[in-house]
Design an enzyme around this catalytic site. Structure first.
Site, PDB file in Angstrom:
ATOM      1  N   ASP A   1       0.930  -1.402   0.001  1.00  0.00           N
ATOM      2  CA  ASP A   1      -0.014  -0.022   0.132  1.00  0.00           C
ATOM      3  C   ASP A   1       0.915   1.306   0.190  1.00  0.00           C
ATOM      4  OD1 ASP A   1      -1.716   2.386   1.051  1.00  0.00           O
ATOM      5  OD2 ASP A   1      -3.173   0.904   1.195  1.00  0.00           O
ATOM      6  N   ILE A   2       0.568   2.247  -0.729  1.00  0.00           N
ATOM      7  CA  ILE A   2       1.411   3.329  -1.033  1.00  0.00           C
ATOM      8  C   ILE A   2       1.403   4.296   0.098  1.00  0.00           C
ATOM      9  CG2 ILE A   2      -0.120   4.978  -2.023  1.00  0.00           C
ATOM     10  CD1 ILE A   2       1.880   5.617  -4.247  1.00  0.00           C
TER      11      ILE A   2
ATOM     12  N   ASN B   1     -12.661  -2.769   3.476  1.00  0.00           N
ATOM     13  CA  ASN B   1     -13.553  -1.707   3.350  1.00  0.00           C
ATOM     14  C   ASN B   1     -14.462  -1.560   2.057  1.00  0.00           C
ATOM     15  OD1 ASN B   1     -12.008  -0.473   5.696  1.00  0.00           O
ATOM     16  ND2 ASN B   1     -10.365   0.219   4.150  1.00  0.00           N
TER      17      ASN B   1
ATOM     18  N   GLU C   1     -12.090   3.526  -0.821  1.00  0.00           N
ATOM     19  CA  GLU C   1     -11.772   4.616  -1.535  1.00  0.00           C
ATOM     20  C   GLU C   1     -11.452   3.981  -3.015  1.00  0.00           C
ATOM     21  OE1 GLU C   1      -8.105   6.103   0.060  1.00  0.00           O
ATOM     22  OE2 GLU C   1      -9.282   6.848   1.782  1.00  0.00           O
ATOM     23  N   VAL C   2     -11.271   2.889  -3.262  1.00  0.00           N
ATOM     24  CA  VAL C   2     -10.612   2.159  -4.750  1.00  0.00           C
ATOM     25  C   VAL C   2     -11.647   1.097  -4.822  1.00  0.00           C
ATOM     26  CG1 VAL C   2      -9.102   1.411  -5.949  1.00  0.00           C
ATOM     27  CG2 VAL C   2      -8.426   2.735  -4.398  1.00  0.00           C
TER      28      VAL C   2
ATOM     29  N   HIS D   1     -10.497  -5.216  -2.526  1.00  0.00           N
ATOM     30  CA  HIS D   1      -9.312  -5.476  -2.254  1.00  0.00           C
ATOM     31  C   HIS D   1      -9.270  -5.963  -0.392  1.00  0.00           C
ATOM     32  CE1 HIS D   1     -10.126  -1.290  -1.955  1.00  0.00           C
ATOM     33  NE2 HIS D   1      -9.420  -1.408  -0.661  1.00  0.00           N
TER      34      HIS D   1
ATOM     35  N   HIS E   1      -6.567  -5.817   2.870  1.00  0.00           N
ATOM     36  CA  HIS E   1      -5.576  -5.304   3.629  1.00  0.00           C
ATOM     37  C   HIS E   1      -5.016  -6.131   4.304  1.00  0.00           C
ATOM     38  CE1 HIS E   1      -6.488  -0.749   2.648  1.00  0.00           C
ATOM     39  NE2 HIS E   1      -7.705  -1.277   2.290  1.00  0.00           N
TER      40      HIS E   1
HETATM   41  P1  5GP Z   1      -9.785   1.456   0.751  1.00  0.00           P
HETATM   42  O1  5GP Z   1      -9.799   2.737   1.425  1.00  0.00           O
HETATM   43  O2  5GP Z   1     -10.144   1.478  -0.596  1.00  0.00           O
HETATM   44  O3  5GP Z   1      -9.897   0.312   1.412  1.00  0.00           O
HETATM   45  O4  5GP Z   1      -8.075   1.278   0.360  1.00  0.00           O
HETATM   46  C1  5GP Z   1      -7.582   1.844  -0.587  1.00  0.00           C
HETATM   47  C2  5GP Z   1      -5.740   1.950  -0.467  1.00  0.00           C
HETATM   48  O5  5GP Z   1      -5.021   1.970  -1.624  1.00  0.00           O
HETATM   49  C3  5GP Z   1      -5.443   3.028   0.581  1.00  0.00           C
HETATM   50  O6  5GP Z   1      -4.880   2.384   1.751  1.00  0.00           O
HETATM   51  C4  5GP Z   1      -4.393   3.710  -0.161  1.00  0.00           C
HETATM   52  O7  5GP Z   1      -3.306   4.140   0.469  1.00  0.00           O
HETATM   53  C5  5GP Z   1      -4.128   2.850  -1.336  1.00  0.00           C
HETATM   54  N1  5GP Z   1      -3.658   3.177  -2.645  1.00  0.00           N
HETATM   55  C6  5GP Z   1      -4.395   4.205  -3.239  1.00  0.00           C
HETATM   56  N2  5GP Z   1      -3.706   4.641  -4.519  1.00  0.00           N
HETATM   57  C7  5GP Z   1      -2.717   3.823  -4.735  1.00  0.00           C
HETATM   58  C8  5GP Z   1      -1.778   3.620  -5.630  1.00  0.00           C
HETATM   59  O8  5GP Z   1      -1.498   4.241  -6.678  1.00  0.00           O
HETATM   60  N3  5GP Z   1      -0.495   2.552  -5.099  1.00  0.00           N
HETATM   61  C9  5GP Z   1      -0.875   1.782  -4.153  1.00  0.00           C
HETATM   62  N4  5GP Z   1       0.052   0.705  -3.860  1.00  0.00           N
HETATM   63  N5  5GP Z   1      -1.537   1.891  -3.239  1.00  0.00           N
HETATM   64  C10 5GP Z   1      -2.646   3.098  -3.521  1.00  0.00           C
END
Ligand code: 5GP
Length: 127
Positions: free
Chosen positions: A41-42, A99, A107-108, A112, A114
């Protein structure tokens, strides 16, 4: 019984994990097989913060379990365990988080998991 896809047209192929899967956005890869990709995760919030995504286009868990094949679902969850092994968190323990939607903080919009660890993860939710 099979679930019904919640939102048939919702998957957006321009989401960042789709771009990572297509190689258009770089990532630090931990593991890859026919069913899944695991990468760091970035915005890591713990020493170990790995994301595991299925290779297919699924928006969330309901979409994945409704529309993914048995092989995709099994292969994905096996890959989560392999990634946890490779990340070195299995002996000490770790947390999996999925999430989902607005209240879940997703967010994405590509399903996925974590993998979080490397130190005690703490409370289940912050407030
Ligand atoms: P969510 O909130 O959707 O469960 O998690 C999305 C995750 O994707 C976040 O923890 C965020 O840091 C990670 N993320 C967003 N953009 C990128 C990216 O371009 N590369 C990587 N490796 N992780 C990303």
């Amino acid at each position: 019984a099979r679930l019904v896809r919640e939102s048939p047209m919702a998957y957006n192929p321009d989401n960042v994990f789709a771009k990572i899967l297509r190689g258009e956005t770089p990532s630090t890869k931990l593991y890859e097989d026919d069913f899944a990709l695991a990468f760091n995760d970035i915005g890591a919030v713990l020493p170990i913060h790995v994301l595991v995504v299925p290779k297919g286009a699924y928006e969330n868990q309901a979409d994945f379990i409704s529309n993914g094949s048995d092989a995709e679902v099994l292969g994905f969850w096996r890959a989560v365990s392999v990634a946890a092994e490779l990340a070195g968190v299995v002996d000490a323990g770790y947390r999996l988080i999925v999430n989902t939607g607005d209240d879940g903080g997703q967010e994405v919009s590509h399903f996925h998991v974590h993998i979080l660890g490397g130190r005690p993860v703490g409370r289940m939710v912050s407030d």
